[in-house]
Design a protein around this motif. Structure first.
Motif, PDB file in Angstrom:
ATOM      1  N   MET A   1     -17.391 -16.691  -4.904  1.00 49.66           N
ATOM      2  CA  MET A   1     -16.099 -16.000  -4.854  1.00 49.66           C
ATOM      3  C   MET A   1     -16.327 -14.562  -4.448  1.00 49.66           C
ATOM      4  N   PRO A   2     -15.684 -14.081  -3.322  1.00 52.48           N
ATOM      5  CA  PRO A   2     -15.914 -12.716  -2.857  1.00 52.48           C
ATOM      6  C   PRO A   2     -15.362 -11.694  -3.834  1.00 52.48           C
ATOM      7  N   LYS A   3     -16.077 -10.589  -3.943  1.00 49.83           N
ATOM      8  CA  LYS A   3     -15.676  -9.528  -4.858  1.00 49.83           C
ATOM      9  C   LYS A   3     -14.540  -8.706  -4.246  1.00 49.83           C
ATOM     10  N   ASN A   4     -13.532  -8.375  -5.053  1.00 45.60           N
ATOM     11  CA  ASN A   4     -12.402  -7.584  -4.569  1.00 45.60           C
ATOM     12  C   ASN A   4     -12.852  -6.163  -4.286  1.00 45.60           C
ATOM     13  N   SER A   5     -12.239  -5.548  -3.279  1.00 46.33           N
ATOM     14  CA  SER A   5     -12.525  -4.150  -2.960  1.00 46.33           C
ATOM     15  C   SER A   5     -11.491  -3.262  -3.630  1.00 46.33           C
ATOM     16  N   ILE A   6     -11.741  -1.950  -3.584  1.00 45.44           N
ATOM     17  CA  ILE A   6     -10.799  -1.010  -4.190  1.00 45.44           C
ATOM     18  C   ILE A   6      -9.452  -1.085  -3.484  1.00 45.44           C
ATOM     19  N   GLY A   7      -9.499  -1.184  -2.137  1.00 42.89           N
ATOM     20  CA  GLY A   7      -8.251  -1.241  -1.388  1.00 42.89           C
ATOM     21  C   GLY A   7      -7.439  -2.472  -1.718  1.00 42.89           C
ATOM     22  N   GLN A   8      -8.075  -3.614  -1.770  1.00 42.24           N
ATOM     23  CA  GLN A   8      -7.361  -4.841  -2.104  1.00 42.24           C
ATOM     24  C   GLN A   8      -6.775  -4.766  -3.529  1.00 42.24           C
ATOM     25  N   PHE A   9      -7.536  -4.137  -4.436  1.00 41.25           N
ATOM     26  CA  PHE A   9      -7.059  -4.014  -5.820  1.00 41.25           C
ATOM     27  C   PHE A   9      -5.856  -3.087  -5.895  1.00 41.25           C
ATOM     28  N   ILE A  10      -5.882  -1.969  -5.105  1.00 40.12           N
ATOM     29  CA  ILE A  10      -4.742  -1.046  -5.081  1.00 40.12           C
ATOM     30  C   ILE A  10      -3.516  -1.745  -4.517  1.00 40.12           C
ATOM     31  N   ALA A  11      -3.698  -2.508  -3.413  1.00 36.53           N
ATOM     32  CA  ALA A  11      -2.568  -3.223  -2.805  1.00 36.53           C
ATOM     33  C   ALA A  11      -1.970  -4.221  -3.783  1.00 36.53           C
ATOM     34  N   ALA A  12      -2.811  -4.953  -4.502  1.00 34.36           N
ATOM     35  CA  ALA A  12      -2.322  -5.933  -5.472  1.00 34.36           C
ATOM     36  C   ALA A  12      -1.566  -5.251  -6.609  1.00 34.36           C
ATOM     37  N   LEU A  13      -2.096  -4.120  -7.101  1.00 28.94           N
ATOM     38  CA  LEU A  13      -1.421  -3.389  -8.179  1.00 28.94           C
ATOM     39  C   LEU A  13      -0.092  -2.817  -7.707  1.00 28.94           C
ATOM     40  N   ARG A  14      -0.058  -2.310  -6.452  1.00 29.44           N
ATOM     41  CA  ARG A  14       1.188  -1.738  -5.921  1.00 29.44           C
ATOM     42  C   ARG A  14       2.261  -2.803  -5.829  1.00 29.44           C
ATOM     43  N   LYS A  15       1.894  -3.962  -5.307  1.00 25.36           N
ATOM     44  CA  LYS A  15       2.878  -5.037  -5.166  1.00 25.36           C
ATOM     45  C   LYS A  15       3.302  -5.564  -6.539  1.00 25.36           C
ATOM     46  N   ALA A  16       2.364  -5.629  -7.489  1.00 23.90           N
ATOM     47  CA  ALA A  16       2.711  -6.111  -8.824  1.00 23.90           C
ATOM     48  C   ALA A  16       3.680  -5.181  -9.527  1.00 23.90           C
ATOM     49  N   ASN A  17       3.634  -3.888  -9.185  1.00 19.65           N
ATOM     50  CA  ASN A  17       4.540  -2.920  -9.809  1.00 19.65           C
ATOM     51  C   ASN A  17       5.798  -2.690  -8.968  1.00 19.65           C
ATOM     52  N   GLY A  18       5.922  -3.421  -7.831  1.00 22.44           N
ATOM     53  CA  GLY A  18       7.119  -3.315  -7.002  1.00 22.44           C
ATOM     54  C   GLY A  18       7.269  -1.978  -6.314  1.00 22.44           C
ATOM     55  N   MET A  19       6.189  -1.399  -5.878  1.00 23.99           N
ATOM     56  CA  MET A  19       6.206  -0.075  -5.245  1.00 23.99           C
ATOM     57  C   MET A  19       5.848  -0.213  -3.768  1.00 23.99           C
ATOM     58  N   THR A  20       6.358   0.751  -2.964  1.00 26.10           N
ATOM     59  CA  THR A  20       6.026   0.801  -1.542  1.00 26.10           C
ATOM     60  C   THR A  20       4.895   1.776  -1.348  1.00 26.10           C
ATOM     61  N   GLN A  21       4.300   1.736  -0.140  1.00 25.41           N
ATOM     62  CA  GLN A  21       3.221   2.670   0.164  1.00 25.41           C
ATOM     63  C   GLN A  21       3.717   4.116   0.143  1.00 25.41           C
ATOM     64  N   GLN A  22       4.990   4.326   0.557  1.00 26.60           N
ATOM     65  CA  GLN A  22       5.555   5.661   0.567  1.00 26.60           C
ATOM     66  C   GLN A  22       5.693   6.213  -0.842  1.00 26.60           C
ATOM     67  N   GLU A  23       6.157   5.361  -1.783  1.00 26.52           N
ATOM     68  CA  GLU A  23       6.303   5.806  -3.174  1.00 26.52           C
ATOM     69  C   GLU A  23       4.952   6.163  -3.798  1.00 26.52           C
ATOM     70  N   VAL A  24       3.943   5.369  -3.490  1.00 23.10           N
ATOM     71  CA  VAL A  24       2.599   5.674  -3.992  1.00 23.10           C
ATOM     72  C   VAL A  24       2.111   6.982  -3.408  1.00 23.10           C
ATOM     73  N   ALA A  25       2.353   7.176  -2.082  1.00 23.73           N
ATOM     74  CA  ALA A  25       1.897   8.399  -1.425  1.00 23.73           C
ATOM     75  C   ALA A  25       2.578   9.627  -2.013  1.00 23.73           C
ATOM     76  N   GLU A  26       3.900   9.538  -2.306  1.00 21.35           N
ATOM     77  CA  GLU A  26       4.617  10.683  -2.866  1.00 21.35           C
ATOM     78  C   GLU A  26       4.101  11.043  -4.260  1.00 21.35           C
ATOM     79  N   ARG A  27       3.789  10.052  -5.090  1.00 20.28           N
ATOM     80  CA  ARG A  27       3.311  10.328  -6.445  1.00 20.28           C
ATOM     81  C   ARG A  27       1.909  10.917  -6.439  1.00 20.28           C
ATOM     82  N   LEU A  28       1.133  10.597  -5.392  1.00 20.33           N
ATOM     83  CA  LEU A  28      -0.232  11.113  -5.327  1.00 20.33           C
ATOM     84  C   LEU A  28      -0.362  12.328  -4.410  1.00 20.33           C
ATOM     85  N   ASN A  29       0.775  12.737  -3.792  1.00 18.54           N
ATOM     86  CA  ASN A  29       0.774  13.883  -2.880  1.00 18.54           C
ATOM     87  C   ASN A  29      -0.163  13.660  -1.678  1.00 18.54           C
TER      88      ASN A  29
END
Length: 395
Positions: A1-29
């Motif tokens: 089983m391939p190991k998840n990367s940080i990017g894949q984990f961030i994408a999964a967490l973003r979708k699980a929380n119902g957030m868009t890339q723009q909303e994540v970008a605004e909260r992180l500046n």
């Protein structure tokens, strides 16, 4: 089983929380392009942003860097056996050092007894032998005290003992009490066994009591005394040394009545023996009627019957705790032969020398007292052993 990367984990967490890339970008500046590049694994977030990303998605930094959730059960399951293993190792190491010192103490104590007999019967200097023995026993006592204090210090000062379960703590206390009692009991035994050669000497100057007399008379008596000390003192000592002074009170309800019964029976038995010993002193040269010896025998017989009646009355009156009275009562009845032996202590006779009035003569057999005491001690030790075995079996 391939190991998840940080990017894949961030994408999964973003979708699980119902957030868009723009909303994540605004909260992180940061720009939404930067978030998109993270999720495509073209680059990784700056290390300074890792705590903020982890807090935003409700994960830990370790989980974010690993790219997956870390279950909480695994560390706990690995931690508990490790702590328990540390506790066991600590207890085993402490008890090993403790036992080593205790066995050294016992060896030194026995060495003192060997020196005592060697000097007393090899060079006929029991006083010097006794002094050397006391020096050995002082060293043995110091070693035993040192062993106990070191073991108790580990128990009180080490925090791991606070997390030990009750079974481990009870086993530690039991070993501590048993072995330390053996060490101190050995010291007391050696001192008592060394007393007769010093106190009782033969006709030769500075010569100890003959070895045959020692082992046929004194050794048996001292062994009985030591058996009583061992049976009666071990349990209270172990409760005291372990800090558990709550003595068992299962039999406390009838303990006082048992003591009263025993005191009454022993007093009546002693009175019977006293009558048999004193009556011949009032013997007179009479041919008719009861003599003083006969009166003493009848009185002693009455005391023995009264002792038996006392035992029966206590059994009938205390039906609920009858079992508590049986063994002590029977033991007290077995003291009666010791009182009957006293009958052989004092003989009185009369003889006529010509026409003169009959003259009285007295014969004393002092060894009867020794026999009576030895028999009473044997009965006491025997019933104490039976009582100890019954209690151990009922646990």
């Amino acid at each position: 089983m391939p190991k998840n990367s940080i990017g894949q984990f961030i994408a999964a967490l973003r979708k699980a929380n119902g957030m868009t890339q723009q909303e994540v970008a605004e909260r992180l500046n940061v720009s939404n392009k930067a978030v998109s590049r993270w999720e495509r694994d073209e680059c990784a977030p700056d290390l300074s942003l890792i705590p903020a990303i982890a807090e935003m998605f409700g994960v830990t930094c370790d989980e974010l860097l690993k790219g997956e959730r870390i279950l909480d059960v695994s560390p706990q399951e690995k931690k508990e056996p490790k702590v328990e293993k540390q506790i066991r190792n600590l207890i085993n190491r402490t008890l090993s050092d403790f036992k080593t010192l205790i066995w050294i103490s016992v060896t030194v104590s026995v060495g003192g007894l060997v020196c005592m007999f060697g000097i007393s019967y090899g060079f006929y200097r029991p006083v010097i032998g006794f002094a050397v023995m006391l020096l050995f026993e002082a060293c043995a006592f110091a070693l035993a005290v040192l062993a106990v204090n070191k073991a108790k210090a580990v128990k009180t000062d080490n925090e791991l003992f606070e997390e030990a379960d009750e079974a481990l703590t009870a086993g530690f206390d039991n070993t501590l009490g048993s072995f330390s009692f053996i060490a101190f009991f050995a010291i007391v035994s050696v001192i008592l066994l060394s007393l007769p050669p010093v106190i009782i000497t033969s006709d030769y100057v500075q010569r100890a009591v003959p070895i045959i007399s020692y082992f046929t008379v004194f050794f048996v008596g001292i062994a009985m005394i030591l058996a009583i000390v061992f049976l009666k003192c071990k349990k209270p000592y172990m409760e005291w040394i372990s800090g558990r002074r709550q003595f068992r009170k299962a039999r406390a309800l009838f303990a006082r009545k048992v003591r009263i019964m025993s005191a009454a029976q022993i007093a009546l038995t002693a009175l019977a023996g006293l009558n048999l010993a004193v009556a011949p002193c009032f013997e007179k040269n009479t041919a008719d009627g009861f003599t003083a010896t006969d009166v003493g025998a009848v009185t002693a017989f009455g005391c023995i019957i009264a002792s038996i009646i006392c035992f029966v009355l206590f059994l009938l009156k205390n039906k609920e705790g009858r079992k508590e009275f049986i063994l002590p009562g029977i033991r007290n009845l077995f003291f009666i032969p010791s009182a009957l032996i006293i009958d052989k202590l004092h003989y009185v006779g009369f003889y006529a020398d010509g026409d003169e009035a009959p003259k009285r003569y007295d014969i004393w057999e002092a060894k009867c007292i020794l026999y009576a005491v030895a028999l009473a001690l044997f009965v006491f030790v025997l019933f104490s052993l039976i009582d100890a075995l019954i209690k151990r079996k009922s646990r």
